[in-house]
Design a protein around this motif. Sequence first.
Motif, mmCIF file in Angstrom:
data_model
loop_
_atom_site.group_PDB
_atom_site.id
_atom_site.type_symbol
_atom_site.label_atom_id
_atom_site.label_comp_id
_atom_site.label_asym_id
_atom_site.label_seq_id
_atom_site.Cartn_x
_atom_site.Cartn_y
_atom_site.Cartn_z
ATOM 1 N N PRO A 1 -44.860 -0.593 14.884
ATOM 2 C CA PRO A 1 -44.861 0.707 15.058
ATOM 3 C C PRO A 1 -45.782 1.335 15.883
ATOM 4 C CG PRO A 1 -44.581 0.045 12.867
ATOM 5 C CD PRO A 1 -44.703 -1.144 13.760
ATOM 6 N N VAL A 2 -46.900 0.817 16.343
ATOM 7 C CA VAL A 2 -47.951 1.211 17.153
ATOM 8 C C VAL A 2 -47.423 1.229 18.589
ATOM 9 C CG1 VAL A 2 -49.758 0.992 15.442
ATOM 10 C CG2 VAL A 2 -49.484 -0.614 17.323
ATOM 11 N N MET A 3 -46.688 0.305 19.024
ATOM 12 C CA MET A 3 -45.895 0.111 20.140
ATOM 13 C C MET A 3 -45.454 1.460 20.390
ATOM 14 S SD MET A 3 -44.687 -3.361 20.021
ATOM 15 C CE MET A 3 -45.088 -4.812 21.047
ATOM 16 N N LEU A 4 -44.498 1.903 19.511
ATOM 17 C CA LEU A 4 -43.554 3.110 19.812
ATOM 18 C C LEU A 4 -44.723 4.548 19.735
ATOM 19 C CD1 LEU A 4 -41.047 2.409 16.874
ATOM 20 C CD2 LEU A 4 -41.077 1.669 19.179
ATOM 21 N N LEU A 5 -45.629 4.270 18.849
ATOM 22 C CA LEU A 5 -46.582 5.352 18.882
ATOM 23 C C LEU A 5 -47.255 5.416 20.294
ATOM 24 C CD1 LEU A 5 -48.391 7.489 17.368
ATOM 25 C CD2 LEU A 5 -49.965 5.587 17.073
ATOM 26 N N SER A 6 -47.586 4.393 20.872
ATOM 27 C CA SER A 6 -48.194 4.414 22.098
ATOM 28 C C SER A 6 -47.213 5.196 23.183
ATOM 29 C CB SER A 6 -48.737 2.725 22.606
ATOM 30 O OG SER A 6 -49.129 2.999 23.869
ATOM 31 N N ALA A 7 -46.002 4.832 23.138
ATOM 32 C CA ALA A 7 -45.122 5.400 24.087
ATOM 33 C C ALA A 7 -44.920 6.604 23.881
ATOM 34 C CB ALA A 7 -43.681 4.476 23.801
ATOM 35 N N LEU B 1 -52.960 4.270 10.218
ATOM 36 C CA LEU B 1 -52.231 4.771 9.001
ATOM 37 C C LEU B 1 -50.948 3.988 9.141
ATOM 38 C CD1 LEU B 1 -53.065 8.653 9.746
ATOM 39 C CD2 LEU B 1 -53.434 7.487 7.498
ATOM 40 N N PHE B 2 -50.619 3.858 10.275
ATOM 41 C CA PHE B 2 -49.339 2.962 10.633
ATOM 42 C C PHE B 2 -49.352 1.304 9.776
ATOM 43 C CE2 PHE B 2 -46.582 4.808 14.272
ATOM 44 C CZ PHE B 2 -46.568 5.961 13.460
ATOM 45 N N HIS B 3 -50.567 0.978 10.227
ATOM 46 C CA HIS B 3 -51.063 -0.327 9.920
ATOM 47 C C HIS B 3 -51.034 -0.720 8.212
ATOM 48 C CE1 HIS B 3 -51.646 -2.223 14.085
ATOM 49 N NE2 HIS B 3 -50.422 -2.142 13.868
ATOM 50 N N VAL B 4 -51.796 -0.007 7.722
ATOM 51 C CA VAL B 4 -52.163 -0.101 6.450
ATOM 52 C C VAL B 4 -51.963 0.818 5.311
ATOM 53 C CG1 VAL B 4 -54.283 -1.563 7.386
ATOM 54 C CG2 VAL B 4 -54.736 0.962 6.779
ATOM 55 N N SER B 5 -51.359 1.865 5.564
ATOM 56 C CA SER B 5 -51.089 2.867 4.561
ATOM 57 C C SER B 5 -50.197 2.212 3.447
ATOM 58 C CB SER B 5 -50.521 4.234 5.061
ATOM 59 O OG SER B 5 -49.191 3.790 5.573
ATOM 60 N N ILE B 6 -49.674 1.248 3.589
ATOM 61 C CA ILE B 6 -48.550 0.615 2.792
ATOM 62 C C ILE B 6 -49.397 -0.108 1.781
ATOM 63 C CG2 ILE B 6 -48.233 -1.446 3.951
ATOM 64 C CD1 ILE B 6 -45.416 0.353 1.823
ATOM 65 N N HIS C 1 -41.123 6.392 10.193
ATOM 66 C CA HIS C 1 -40.391 7.628 10.104
ATOM 67 C C HIS C 1 -41.087 8.514 8.974
ATOM 68 C CE1 HIS C 1 -36.631 9.462 11.431
ATOM 69 N NE2 HIS C 1 -36.729 8.484 12.385
ATOM 70 N N LYS C 2 -41.315 7.846 7.831
ATOM 71 C CA LYS C 2 -41.976 8.717 6.803
ATOM 72 C C LYS C 2 -43.076 9.145 7.057
ATOM 73 C CE LYS C 2 -41.754 9.713 2.336
ATOM 74 N NZ LYS C 2 -40.601 10.497 1.784
ATOM 75 N N ILE C 3 -44.013 8.414 7.804
ATOM 76 C CA ILE C 3 -45.328 8.660 8.051
ATOM 77 C C ILE C 3 -45.340 9.905 9.031
ATOM 78 C CG2 ILE C 3 -47.448 7.907 9.229
ATOM 79 C CD1 ILE C 3 -47.026 5.245 8.182
ATOM 80 N N LEU C 4 -44.543 9.943 10.113
ATOM 81 C CA LEU C 4 -44.207 11.099 10.939
ATOM 82 C C LEU C 4 -44.005 12.208 10.320
ATOM 83 C CD1 LEU C 4 -42.433 8.951 13.978
ATOM 84 C CD2 LEU C 4 -44.953 9.775 13.810
ATOM 85 N N GLU C 5 -43.006 12.072 9.420
ATOM 86 C CA GLU C 5 -42.374 13.443 8.589
ATOM 87 C C GLU C 5 -43.669 13.916 7.694
ATOM 88 O OE1 GLU C 5 -39.165 12.090 6.377
ATOM 89 O OE2 GLU C 5 -38.099 11.837 8.142
ATOM 90 N N TYR D 1 -55.069 7.350 18.918
ATOM 91 C CA TYR D 1 -53.967 5.937 19.025
ATOM 92 C C TYR D 1 -54.562 5.395 17.791
ATOM 93 C CZ TYR D 1 -51.896 1.960 20.361
ATOM 94 O OH TYR D 1 -51.224 0.725 20.496
ATOM 95 N N TYR D 2 -55.983 5.067 17.658
ATOM 96 C CA TYR D 2 -56.520 4.375 16.580
ATOM 97 C C TYR D 2 -56.351 4.691 15.405
ATOM 98 C CZ TYR D 2 -60.163 2.480 13.726
ATOM 99 O OH TYR D 2 -60.999 2.027 12.615
ATOM 100 N N GLN D 3 -56.546 6.251 15.010
ATOM 101 C CA GLN D 3 -56.565 6.657 13.798
ATOM 102 C C GLN D 3 -54.900 6.620 13.332
ATOM 103 O OE1 GLN D 3 -58.779 7.257 11.850
ATOM 104 N NE2 GLN D 3 -60.709 7.801 12.991
ATOM 105 N N ILE D 4 -54.051 7.053 14.021
ATOM 106 C CA ILE D 4 -52.668 7.289 13.666
ATOM 107 C C ILE D 4 -52.266 5.982 13.467
ATOM 108 C CG2 ILE D 4 -50.070 8.335 13.953
ATOM 109 C CD1 ILE D 4 -51.361 10.454 15.663
ATOM 110 N N GLY D 5 -52.611 4.979 14.523
ATOM 111 C CA GLY D 5 -52.279 3.549 14.380
ATOM 112 C C GLY D 5 -52.478 2.910 13.107
#
Lengths: 385, 142
Positions: free
Chosen positions: B49-55, A320-325, B90-94, A314-318
Motif C-alpha cells: 500500500p505504500v506504493m499507492l501512497l507514494s503515487a 500507519l499502513f504497515h503496522v497499524s494492524i 481504504h479504512k485507513i484513508l477513511e 510518507y514515512y508517517q502515513i506509510g
Amino acid sequence: MHNARGTTHEAYCVEREALSMKQFQVPRPPDDALRDMLASLMDKGKVGGVFALAQTGENSYSYALITDKKLLDHIVPTLPLMPANAGKMVSRLTMLEPVKTPIAVIMRPCELRALFELVKLEQARLDNLLFISYTCGGVLEMKTAKDGLQLKLEEYWKQVKTGGVSEDMRDSCRVCENFVPTGADITLTLVGNDNGKQTTVQVNSEKGEEFLAGLSYELTEAGPELEALDSMRKKRAEQKPDVFGQFAAEELGMAGLTALFGRCIGCHACGRACPVCYCSSCHFEAAENEFDPSTLETELTNRGALRLPTGTLYYQIGRLFHVSISCVGCGMCSDVCPVDIPVASLFAKLAGSVQGMFGYVSGRDAEEKIPTSTFEMEELEEIGA
Amino acid sequence: MADKFEPNIVGFLCNWCSYAAADLAGSNKLEVPATLTTIRVMCSSRVDPVMLLSAYLRGADGVLVAGCHPGDCHYQTGNYLARRRFALMHKILETFGLDSNRFRLSWISASEGKRFSEVTNEFAEHITKLGPNPLRKMPFIE
C-alpha cells in the motif's frame, strides 16, 4: 467478516477466562513477592535466568537479563516505566535460536502482546520462557525517571489501588482497555490491590503450575476481583474523547495530517522503538527513497517548495499502513518522540478501527493469524470490482 | 484542448492477468486512457500500500490496482491477500478523512481486453469528475 463491535467484548471474555484459575496470597509487596519467587525458582534450578525491568543506578532503569541470583535485588518489575517494549527485547534474544535454559520473563500485557505478534511475524520464539505478567495500571512517561519519580509514584499507586487513571501516565495507557494479560502463565493482581502490603498471584496455566510445584505456596481456587478491573475499564473509556478527539476524520484530512506531522524531524525514533515495526532494513531508509535530481526538479516545478528532509509524511502515513494492524498500543512511539507528536494516540485510534474490521486484537493469542496474512474466499466483495 | 483536465492514472497491473489484458486491448485497438501509466508487477499482492501512497502523495490523480479474478490467481491466493490489504488501506484513508475515492482495485483476466478498456476509461471518467489531485502542487508536503 466479524462485527466491528465484537472486538472489545471478545477481549473481555478472553480475559475473564484467563483469570479464572488458581491463586495464592503473599503478605509482601509485589516486587518483593516476585524477587522471592524468582530466587526460589533459581535455587531449585527451575529457571536459569530472569528477564525484568531493573534499576541499574540512580535514575537509571532498563530491561535486564539476570543469571546471577545475587543481582535479583536490582529488579523493579512493577515500576511503572517502560524504557523499551520488552516484547522487542525478547524477540532479539530468541530470534536466531530458542532459549535453551528456561527463563522467567516479567512483562506488561502490551509487551506480551507485542511478543506474540512478533512470533507470528517469525521474529521471536516462545520456547523455554515462563511468562509472568500483571494487571497493568499503565506506565509513566520515561522522562519522569529523571526527577520527581517518587512523588509521582505515590499518586500512581493510589490510583491503581482503586482502578483509577493517573495524570502522568502515557496517553496510550490512559485509553488502554487491554490491561489484563492474556497468555501469561502467572499473573499478579495489581489493579485494585493494596500493593504496599500484599500480593495476589494467579496461576493461569499448567506450565505455571509446574514451575511453582515444590515451592511453598498454597494454591486455592478463586475467581478474580472483577470490580476494580471494571472500574478501570470504565475510567479509561472515559478518557477516549480527550485523547482521540483531536483525530476526528472530518477535522484531519491532509491539512490536519500535515499540521500534526509538521514538527516531524524525520529521526525515525518512533519506528525504532516500535515493537512491531521490525524490519532490519527499513523501506523508508532505503536509497531508492532519496529524491534523484530529476524527481527533485519535477517536485519543485509542481510545488515550488519541498520540506527537507523529504519523506516525513510518507514515512508517517506509510508506517500507519504497515503496522497499524499489529499495533499493541504500548505508546513507545510517543514516548521517544523528541518533538512530542502524539503518534501513539493516532496509532491507537487507527488500530482500533482496522483491527476491528477483522475482529482482531493484536497479540491476544499467539496462534491467531494476522489478518493481512490470511483471508476468506467470500469477503470484502465491495472492494474489488 | 490544453485546458481540459486529463487525469494522470497510475495502474499497477499483475503480470499474468491484467497486464496481459492491457496487451490484448492494445492488439484489438481498443481505447485506453492516454494518461494511464502502467507498472507491471508479478502479482497484485506484490503491491505494498505504500506504493499507492507514494503515487498519491506525488500527485497521481487516480491509482488503480488490477489483478486476476478471485480464485484465478496465478499464485493461488495472492489476490485474496491483495484484497485484504487494499481494504485495510481504504479504512485507513477513511479514518483520516483522505480521498479514498482515488484508489481502485479491479479484477481483469488475461482474456478481458475489452473489460480492461472499459474499467480504465470508466475510472478515468470517475477521476475527471473528482478533478485534479490537490496534493500535486501542495508545497511543504511529502
